[in-house]
Scaffold this motif. Sequence first.
Motif, PDB file in Angstrom:
ATOM      1  N   ALA A  26     -23.357  35.782  52.029  1.00 12.41           N
ATOM      2  CA  ALA A  26     -23.295  34.397  52.484  1.00 12.41           C
ATOM      3  C   ALA A  26     -21.866  33.997  52.827  1.00 12.41           C
ATOM      4  O   ALA A  26     -21.626  33.323  53.842  1.00 12.41           O
ATOM      5  N   ALA A  27     -20.917  34.399  51.998  1.00 13.21           N
ATOM      6  CA  ALA A  27     -19.519  34.070  52.281  1.00 13.21           C
ATOM      7  C   ALA A  27     -19.062  34.739  53.574  1.00 13.21           C
ATOM      8  O   ALA A  27     -18.309  34.145  54.369  1.00 13.21           O
ATOM      9  N   TYR A  28     -19.497  35.985  53.788  1.00 14.32           N
ATOM     10  CA  TYR A  28     -19.141  36.685  55.029  1.00 14.32           C
ATOM     11  C   TYR A  28     -19.698  35.933  56.237  1.00 14.32           C
ATOM     12  O   TYR A  28     -18.988  35.736  57.238  1.00 14.32           O
ATOM     13  N   ASP A  58     -19.841  39.381  49.358  1.00  8.37           N
ATOM     14  CA  ASP A  58     -20.850  38.318  49.301  1.00  8.37           C
ATOM     15  C   ASP A  58     -21.341  38.053  50.722  1.00  8.37           C
ATOM     16  O   ASP A  58     -20.576  37.617  51.588  1.00  8.37           O
ATOM     17  N   ARG A  61     -20.443  32.797  56.538  1.00  8.95           N
ATOM     18  CA  ARG A  61     -19.736  31.538  56.745  1.00  8.95           C
ATOM     19  C   ARG A  61     -18.356  31.773  57.363  1.00  8.95           C
ATOM     20  O   ARG A  61     -17.875  30.960  58.157  1.00  8.95           O
ATOM     21  N   TYR A  86     -28.197  30.952  53.641  1.00  8.03           N
ATOM     22  CA  TYR A  86     -27.731  31.987  52.719  1.00  8.03           C
ATOM     23  C   TYR A  86     -26.844  31.350  51.657  1.00  8.03           C
ATOM     24  O   TYR A  86     -25.813  30.752  51.975  1.00  8.03           O
ATOM     25  N   ARG A  87     -27.208  31.501  50.379  1.00  2.00           N
ATOM     26  CA  ARG A  87     -26.460  30.910  49.280  1.00  2.00           C
ATOM     27  C   ARG A  87     -25.466  31.919  48.726  1.00  2.00           C
ATOM     28  O   ARG A  87     -25.824  33.079  48.489  1.00  2.00           O
ATOM     29  N   THR A  88     -24.242  31.463  48.528  1.00  3.32           N
ATOM     30  CA  THR A  88     -23.248  32.351  47.943  1.00  3.32           C
ATOM     31  C   THR A  88     -23.682  32.778  46.549  1.00  3.32           C
ATOM     32  O   THR A  88     -24.335  32.024  45.818  1.00  3.32           O
TER      33      THR A  88
END
Length: 512
Positions: free
Chosen positions: A376-378, A374, A380, A362-364
């Motif tokens: 992806a940020a979640y 976001d 990570r 998943y790309r931010t």
Amino acid sequence: MADADHEVAIIGAGPGGIAAAHLLRRRGIDDVVILERGDDFGGTWRDNHYPGLAVDIPTLWYQLSFAPNPDWSRLFAPGPEIHRYLRDTAATLGLYPLLVPNTEVVRQHWDDAAGLWRLEFADGGGTTARFLISSVGGYVNAKDTVDVDGLSDFAGTVLRPNAWDDAYDPRGKRVAVIGTGSSGVQIAAALSGEAASLEVYQRTPAWILPKVDFDIPPLMRRVLRLPGVVAGVNAAGRLLMDVAMIAPIVHVFSRLPSRVLVRVMPWYDAYCRALYRLLLRAVVADPATRAALVPRYGIMAKRPVISSAFLPALNDPTTHLVTTPIERITRDGVRTVDGREHPADLIVLATGYELWTDPETYRTGTVLGSDGFDLAAYYRAHGLQSYAGSAHPRLPNRWEIVGPNGFVGFAWPDFVETIAAHAVRVIDETRRRGDHVAEVAPDAFNRWNALMARRGRTAHLYFTECNPGLNTYFVNSRRETVYHRPQTITAARRFARRSPLTDYHFSREQTA
């Protein structure tokens, strides 16, 4: 609320996209667009057409319930036949007018003020939709790098399973196949005996189980054409899977103390390994090759490879298993760490895919929800989670067909149809209420993931404690085990039809 270009946008035209589009139209939702980065329906079966490609589940179970096919040629149908089935199904259901091919969605952004999804395309275009179903599949992209140096130095041909050159003739060539997953095994078995020499580079031995395959006879096809027979076969398969495997794991073993589970489960693997050695002794002639083929991890820690052709192929004098690690790719072939040069004309990189279970996939900046959320940020920061393998708070009006803790059962089409049914039901309910926005409630999201953690405890212990250090798509880089949905197939299908709608917030406006 602003007007959207489409009521529902579906990203992906594989089995999940086909199921979602059909179920939407069956509920009278016709303003649907299917955005596909390839040129046709079919998903992975469109992209992959390498030698030896075939389904690894009996084809009678590998089909959509609303498109039963009694005319499969073999019990394990070849890849082109699966692709043709998916294209024919899309055509029969009238889905081609919905398809926008060669359109890659690179950004999904929820517009709070307008109450819709803004989708951006790789070519600079875009569209908007009130509801969004992401059906990009589980095998997202072939890994664009391999952990072997020197690939750019190679003067021969390099092929990948999902980018096979059908015009390339491997007959009489020196072939190196790197990887012994399903693709590598199928390709190696198909090329053995045709290539002048074939070397299969194995880093980790796989469980390679026999495939009892045969041509489906005319009489059996006539029986399968009788009303209800294919549906009955599928129902029986689901029930057997539930009773024999899933229910004991998620409802019985999960109640046992962890210390008992981590002591008992390896016994089962030891028993299976003893049986596997007997299989190897009966099929593979060379004792050293047999010893190298015995997996060190448990039989369920990775998905077993189903093939009756690969192990016998290792008896061919032109086919060799190489277990010495690769040092680098050279201009003329492969050099292993013992200094030996292995000449090659063709290198096949069967080294796997980016998977939906990995946070790195998943790309931010690509999936953005309300108030700048976001995805992806979640993932990570908090790990991979979802509601019913599909929905997420702060991503209103959006569902994934393939999401964390989502896969249930053993047949991919059955699984994606189940997930699609849940998404379509909530979309239909939102419209029926006269609302515009549906968003899973945070409390329901947390309860669901806590339940999945409890019921998935047995599998988590097996994948991590009983098989430490294993690199597999069942265990991601965070040591999370989010591939399987710890729920019976029966329960998952019932949930898709009758899940508590109180788990969602429905509103005319975006919820705060």
